[in-house]
Write an enzyme that holds these catalytic residues in place. Structure first.
Site, PDB file in Angstrom:
ATOM      1  N   GLU A   1       0.872  -1.115   0.211  1.00  0.00           N
ATOM      2  CA  GLU A   1       0.000   0.093  -0.022  1.00  0.00           C
ATOM      3  C   GLU A   1       0.768   1.457   0.179  1.00  0.00           C
ATOM      4  O   GLU A   1       1.941   1.283   0.845  1.00  0.00           O
ATOM      5  CB  GLU A   1      -1.011  -0.018   1.261  1.00  0.00           C
ATOM      6  CG  GLU A   1      -1.758   1.290   1.182  1.00  0.00           C
ATOM      7  CD  GLU A   1      -3.041   1.390   2.173  1.00  0.00           C
ATOM      8  OE1 GLU A   1      -3.735   2.067   2.147  1.00  0.00           O
ATOM      9  OE2 GLU A   1      -3.023   0.466   3.177  1.00  0.00           O
TER      10      GLU A   1
ATOM     11  N   ASP B   1      10.138   6.555   1.332  1.00  0.00           N
ATOM     12  CA  ASP B   1       9.721   6.813  -0.043  1.00  0.00           C
ATOM     13  C   ASP B   1       9.223   5.340  -0.742  1.00  0.00           C
ATOM     14  O   ASP B   1      10.424   4.716  -0.986  1.00  0.00           O
ATOM     15  CB  ASP B   1      10.592   7.559  -1.097  1.00  0.00           C
ATOM     16  CG  ASP B   1      10.470   7.611  -2.404  1.00  0.00           C
ATOM     17  OD1 ASP B   1       9.084   7.540  -2.893  1.00  0.00           O
ATOM     18  OD2 ASP B   1      11.338   7.969  -3.261  1.00  0.00           O
TER      19      ASP B   1
ATOM     20  N   ASP C   1      -3.402  12.507  -3.634  1.00  0.00           N
ATOM     21  CA  ASP C   1      -3.727  13.844  -3.872  1.00  0.00           C
ATOM     22  C   ASP C   1      -4.201  14.040  -5.234  1.00  0.00           C
ATOM     23  O   ASP C   1      -3.440  13.753  -6.213  1.00  0.00           O
ATOM     24  CB  ASP C   1      -2.648  14.717  -3.504  1.00  0.00           C
ATOM     25  CG  ASP C   1      -2.887  16.351  -3.572  1.00  0.00           C
ATOM     26  OD1 ASP C   1      -3.543  16.713  -4.510  1.00  0.00           O
ATOM     27  OD2 ASP C   1      -2.554  16.798  -2.684  1.00  0.00           O
TER      28      ASP C   1
ATOM     29  N   THR D   1     -14.371   5.390   4.223  1.00  0.00           N
ATOM     30  CA  THR D   1     -13.741   6.073   5.271  1.00  0.00           C
ATOM     31  C   THR D   1     -14.618   7.124   5.828  1.00  0.00           C
ATOM     32  O   THR D   1     -15.642   7.479   4.930  1.00  0.00           O
ATOM     33  CB  THR D   1     -12.419   6.537   5.170  1.00  0.00           C
ATOM     34  OG1 THR D   1     -12.201   7.660   3.816  1.00  0.00           O
ATOM     35  CG2 THR D   1     -11.471   5.532   4.455  1.00  0.00           C
TER      36      THR D   1
END
Length: 245
Positions: free
Chosen positions: A78, A130, A153, A224
């Site tokens: 993930e 990262d 994003d 969520t």
């Protein structure tokens, strides 16, 4: 993990300028923009008590997944789990799967560690590094059963689209690390980004779409609180599930 500025680890805290450079992945092989955040006392305790067990240090060498998890099991990567709500839910739902989770946002890492303790989860390991370097140096080709990229994003303005995470270079890396039959599951609440994801994923020859276009939401992915908030405001959510050929 809904893409709100105060909960999204890829948001750097201010509106980009018109000359915003491409996403860091495509400039310096990074998968994130580091941002500040406050770690709570509970998260700090989770770091101290559970970090030594569930945090994996980054090393520029292949990761022995069986040793890292203490068992041989299919592994799902993930990328960017936010505060870990969906991650913990899925891990509890699928105890037979190992979940290797990359996140650089310290409060998010602390929050997931706290959830691990509260829910007594044993099938999660966190690499607070990262994800691109993890892919490049720690994961061998064909070793993953799946990849989750939920609500990265969206960089809403067209002139900022180049900062989006889901671009051909990363998709090729992900496809290469998947075993045959493994899957890549992306989700977004921004339709233009969903359209770009569909285009980019469809152009990767190592992947095939499991649906005609967008996939029904898999049962394992929970709604969520941020996603529910968006749905109440009339926002759509798009899931894309592609399979390694």
């Amino acid at each position: 993990m809904m893409t709100l500025p105060d909960n999204d680890p890829t948001h750097d805290g201010g509106p980009p300028s018109d000359d915003t450079p491409p996403h860091p992945l495509h400039r310096r092989l990074k998968s994130f923009v580091r941002r500040a955040g406050r770690t709570t006392d509970g998260q700090a305790r989770a770091f101290a008590e559970l970090g030594p067990i569930f945090l994996l240090p980054y090393r520029a060498e292949p990761l022995d997944l069986e040793a890292a998890f203490g068992r041989a099991a299919p592994t799902v990567l993930e990328i960017g789990f936010g505060m870990g709500e969906a991650t913990a839910h899925i891990a509890a739902l699928k105890p037979e799967i190992n979940f290797l989770c990359c996140e650089v946002h310290e409060p998010g890492v602390g929050a997931l560690l706290k959830r691990i303790g509260e829910q007594q989860l044993s099938n999660i390991r966190i690499c607070a590094h990262d994800a691109v370097e993890v892919l490049d140096h720690m994961l061998l080709p064909g070793t993953l059963a799946g990849v989750h990229v939920f609500f990265p994003d969206p960089w809403h303005k067209k002139r900022h689209n180049k900062r989006r995470l889901i671009q051909p270079p990363l998709v090729r890396k992900l496809a290469d690390r998947l075993a045959p039959g493994g899957y890549l599951h992306c989700a977004t609440d921004w339709q233009p980004y969903a359209e770009q994801m569909l285009e980019v994923l469809s152009q990767e020859p190592l992947l095939r779409n499991t649906a005609a276009a967008y996939a029904p939401k898999p049962d394992y992915r929970p709604l969520t609180k941020f996603e529910n908030r968006g749905l109440k405001l009339g926002h759509g959510v798009w899931d894309l599930v592609f399979e390694r050929v």
